[in-house]
Structure formats: structure tokens, C-alpha cells
Write an enzyme that holds these catalytic residues in place. Structure first.
Site, PDB file in Angstrom:
ATOM      1  N   LYS A  10       0.825  -1.212   0.000  1.00 11.91           N
ATOM      2  CA  LYS A  10       0.000   0.000   0.000  1.00 11.91           C
ATOM      3  C   LYS A  10       0.866   1.273   0.000  1.00 11.91           C
ATOM      4  O   LYS A  10       2.067   1.213   0.281  1.00 11.91           O
ATOM      5  CB  LYS A  10      -0.929  -0.031   1.223  1.00 11.91           C
ATOM      6  CG  LYS A  10      -1.952  -1.179   1.168  1.00 11.91           C
ATOM      7  CD  LYS A  10      -2.937  -1.117   2.338  1.00 11.91           C
ATOM      8  CE  LYS A  10      -3.969  -2.234   2.249  1.00 11.91           C
ATOM      9  NZ  LYS A  10      -4.979  -2.157   3.343  1.00 11.91           N
ATOM     10  N   TYR A  50     -12.356  -1.937  -4.150  1.00  9.34           N
ATOM     11  CA  TYR A  50     -12.898  -2.118  -2.800  1.00  9.34           C
ATOM     12  C   TYR A  50     -14.429  -2.057  -2.771  1.00  9.34           C
ATOM     13  O   TYR A  50     -15.014  -1.768  -1.723  1.00  9.34           O
ATOM     14  CB  TYR A  50     -12.304  -1.076  -1.850  1.00  9.34           C
ATOM     15  CG  TYR A  50     -10.924  -1.438  -1.336  1.00  9.34           C
ATOM     16  CD1 TYR A  50     -10.714  -2.581  -0.559  1.00  9.34           C
ATOM     17  CD2 TYR A  50      -9.814  -0.642  -1.599  1.00  9.34           C
ATOM     18  CE1 TYR A  50      -9.462  -2.918  -0.073  1.00  9.34           C
ATOM     19  CE2 TYR A  50      -8.550  -0.969  -1.120  1.00  9.34           C
ATOM     20  CZ  TYR A  50      -8.390  -2.110  -0.353  1.00  9.34           C
ATOM     21  OH  TYR A  50      -7.148  -2.440   0.131  1.00  9.34           O
ATOM     22  N   ASN A 113      -1.980   0.260   6.789  1.00  8.50           N
ATOM     23  CA  ASN A 113      -1.478  -1.014   7.316  1.00  8.50           C
ATOM     24  C   ASN A 113      -0.627  -1.794   6.306  1.00  8.50           C
ATOM     25  O   ASN A 113      -0.496  -3.007   6.382  1.00  8.50           O
ATOM     26  CB  ASN A 113      -2.628  -1.844   7.893  1.00  8.50           C
ATOM     27  CG  ASN A 113      -3.689  -2.178   6.855  1.00  8.50           C
ATOM     28  OD1 ASN A 113      -3.535  -1.862   5.686  1.00  8.50           O
ATOM     29  ND2 ASN A 113      -4.752  -2.828   7.287  1.00  8.50           N
ATOM     30  N   HIS A 116      -2.153  -5.418   1.466  1.00  7.47           N
ATOM     31  CA  HIS A 116      -3.454  -6.041   1.221  1.00  7.47           C
ATOM     32  C   HIS A 116      -3.220  -7.477   0.791  1.00  7.47           C
ATOM     33  O   HIS A 116      -2.248  -7.765   0.103  1.00  7.47           O
ATOM     34  CB  HIS A 116      -4.207  -5.313   0.098  1.00  7.47           C
ATOM     35  CG  HIS A 116      -5.346  -6.118  -0.470  1.00  7.47           C
ATOM     36  ND1 HIS A 116      -6.587  -6.123   0.109  1.00  7.47           N
ATOM     37  CD2 HIS A 116      -5.407  -6.985  -1.511  1.00  7.47           C
ATOM     38  CE1 HIS A 116      -7.378  -6.960  -0.578  1.00  7.47           C
ATOM     39  NE2 HIS A 116      -6.673  -7.495  -1.576  1.00  7.47           N
ATOM     40  N   GLU A 127      -9.462 -10.407  -8.016  1.00  8.09           N
ATOM     41  CA  GLU A 127      -8.504  -9.320  -7.769  1.00  8.09           C
ATOM     42  C   GLU A 127      -7.296  -9.410  -8.696  1.00  8.09           C
ATOM     43  O   GLU A 127      -6.773  -8.381  -9.158  1.00  8.09           O
ATOM     44  CB  GLU A 127      -8.058  -9.347  -6.306  1.00  8.09           C
ATOM     45  CG  GLU A 127      -9.192  -8.986  -5.358  1.00  8.09           C
ATOM     46  CD  GLU A 127      -8.787  -9.014  -3.893  1.00  8.09           C
ATOM     47  OE1 GLU A 127      -9.636  -8.729  -3.047  1.00  8.09           O
ATOM     48  OE2 GLU A 127      -7.592  -9.320  -3.594  1.00  8.09           O
TER      49      GLU A 127
HETATM   50  P1  RTP Z   1      -7.052  -5.885   3.152  1.00  8.88           P
HETATM   51  O1  RTP Z   1      -8.401  -6.103   2.506  1.00  8.88           O
HETATM   52  O2  RTP Z   1      -6.444  -4.544   2.785  1.00  8.88           O
HETATM   53  O3  RTP Z   1      -6.115  -7.026   2.905  1.00  8.88           O
HETATM   54  O4  RTP Z   1      -7.232  -5.816   4.726  1.00  8.88           O
HETATM   55  P2  RTP Z   1      -8.128  -6.745   5.662  1.00  8.88           P
HETATM   56  O5  RTP Z   1      -8.795  -7.824   4.855  1.00  8.88           O
HETATM   57  O6  RTP Z   1      -7.286  -7.144   6.810  1.00  8.88           O
HETATM   58  O7  RTP Z   1      -9.216  -5.701   6.186  1.00  8.88           O
HETATM   59  P3  RTP Z   1     -10.649  -5.299   5.567  1.00  8.88           P
HETATM   60  O8  RTP Z   1     -11.663  -5.454   6.637  1.00  8.88           O
HETATM   61  O9  RTP Z   1     -10.851  -6.009   4.252  1.00  8.88           O
HETATM   62  O10 RTP Z   1     -10.470  -3.745   5.315  1.00  8.88           O
HETATM   63  C1  RTP Z   1      -9.839  -3.263   4.156  1.00  8.88           C
HETATM   64  C2  RTP Z   1      -8.899  -2.127   4.517  1.00  8.88           C
HETATM   65  O11 RTP Z   1      -9.660  -1.007   4.910  1.00  8.88           O
HETATM   66  C3  RTP Z   1      -8.901  -0.244   5.863  1.00  8.88           C
HETATM   67  N1  RTP Z   1      -9.667  -0.152   7.096  1.00  8.88           N
HETATM   68  N2  RTP Z   1      -9.826   0.966   7.744  1.00  8.88           N
HETATM   69  N3  RTP Z   1     -10.604   2.920   9.616  1.00  8.88           N
HETATM   70  C4  RTP Z   1     -10.985   1.664   9.807  1.00  8.88           C
HETATM   71  O12 RTP Z   1     -11.629   1.305  10.771  1.00  8.88           O
HETATM   72  C5  RTP Z   1     -10.569   0.683   8.811  1.00  8.88           C
HETATM   73  N4  RTP Z   1     -10.883  -0.603   8.833  1.00  8.88           N
HETATM   74  C6  RTP Z   1     -10.318  -1.133   7.738  1.00  8.88           C
HETATM   75  C7  RTP Z   1      -7.596  -0.977   6.092  1.00  8.88           C
HETATM   76  O13 RTP Z   1      -6.604  -0.431   5.207  1.00  8.88           O
HETATM   77  C8  RTP Z   1      -7.972  -2.396   5.694  1.00  8.88           C
HETATM   78  O14 RTP Z   1      -6.824  -3.131   5.374  1.00  8.88           O
HETATM   79 MG    MG Z   2      -9.910  -7.434   3.085  1.00  7.38          MG
END
Ligand code: RTP
Ligand code: MG
Length: 139
Positions: A10, A50, A113, A116, A127
Site C-alpha cells: 500500500k 474495494y 497497514n 493487502h 482481484e
Molecule cells: P485488506 O483487505 O487490505 O487485505 O485488509 P483486511 O482484509 O485485513 O481488512 P478489511 O476489513 O478487508 O479492510 C480493508 C482495509 O480497509 C482499511 N480499514 N480501515 N478505519 C478503519 O476502521 C478501517 N478498517 C479497515 C484498512 O486499510 C484495511 O486493510
Molecule cells: Mg480485506
């Protein structure tokens, strides 16, 4: 079974010159890079990528962040690649990420973070096709 998954380094990590460090962790874990490129997404592209998060409160912030600078997208291949790479990334919120994970080492907060990873084999295929044609993938 050999699987492919999508990895994104990212903007927060690319900006801090951590591309090599992240790829080192990926490769040392046995995940093989079979396609890779650097690009900067438009807001529309980020929104499309997204789309599953459209209803979430963080959707707009997330799209703005993901197109704020260059990213590196890579396709990783290994047995059980989807889960292995998710495990290597660590928890979404770095405060909860385990030692030895990419997010524990490099993530700045729950949004910035660093990486992804696809969350299922089905989403991985969608994807990967979002960023790569078959001609751009080796093996
Ligand atoms: P990713 O899709 O990026 O691999 O991350 P993930 O599955 O661990 O998390 P996901 O729930 O899919 O959320 C996608 C990305 O959104 C951002 N996020 N921001 N501000 C917030 O509360 C929040 N929650 C999620 C993060 O960049 C997350 O990786
Ligand atoms: Mg995710």
C-alpha cells in the site's frame, strides 16, 4: 494445492521505501512472485477494487488513501497461498498483529497497514484479473 493470491504493497509502505523489505518477508516465507508491477490507482479504480466495502464507514477514506500514491501489486503463488499470505500479513489493526507479521513490523495504523491480501480463493481470482492479464504472469 497450488494457489495464487493478490498482494498489494500500500501507499504508506511504498512511500517509506519498504517495498524491498516487504517482498523479502514474502519470498522468505516461500511465497513465489509470479507477476509484479508498480502503479497509482485513480479514485475510480480504488472504488472498483474495494466495491465490497462500499457500505462501510471507512470506504471513502480507504479509497482516498489507496490512490494517494504509488502501490506495488504482485501475484503470489504457493500451496495454500491465500491463507499463508493472510497469516504473514497479520491482523488488520497492527495493534493486534502477531510478532513476525508484516503489519506488526511495518503498519502505521488500521488504515495505513502496509499490505493487502485476498481473503478467499474466489476473490483472489477476481482481484488478480483486476490488475493483470495472463500474459503478465509467469509459470
Ligand atoms: P485488506 O483487505 O487490505 O487485505 O485488509 P483486511 O482484509 O485485513 O481488512 P478489511 O476489513 O478487508 O479492510 C480493508 C482495509 O480497509 C482499511 N480499514 N480501515 N478505519 C478503519 O476502521 C478501517 N478498517 C479497515 C484498512 O486499510 C484495511 O486493510
Ligand atoms: Mg480485506
Amino acid at each position: 494445492m497450488a494457489e495464487r493470491t493478490l498482494c498489494i504493497i500500500k501507499p504508506d509502505a511504498v512511500e517509506r521505501n519498504l517495498t524491498g523489505a516487504v517482498l523479502k518477508m514474502v519470498q522468505e516465507s516461500g511465497l513465489k512472485v509470479v507477476g509484479i508491477k508498480m502503479l497509482q490507482m485513480s479514485e475510480q479504480q480504488a472504488g472498483g477494487f474495494y466495491a465490497v466495502h462500499k457500505a462501510r464507514p471507512f470506504f471513502e477514506d480507504l479509497c482516498r488513501f489507496m490512490c494517494s500514491g504509488p502501490i506495488v501489486v504482485a501475484v503470489l503463488e504457493a500451496d495454500n497461498a491465500v491463507k499463508r499470505y493472510r497469516d504473514l500479513m497479520g491482523a488488520t489493526n497492527p495493534a493486534n498483529a502477531a510478532e513476525g507479521t508484516i503489519r506488526k513490523a511495518y503498519a502505521q495504523n488500521i488504515e495505513r497497514n502496509s499490505v493487502h491480501g485476498s481473503d478467499s480463493l474466489e476473490n483472489a481470482a477476481i482481484e488478480i484479473a483486476y490488475f493483470f492479464s495472463n500474459l503478465e504472469l509467469v509459470g
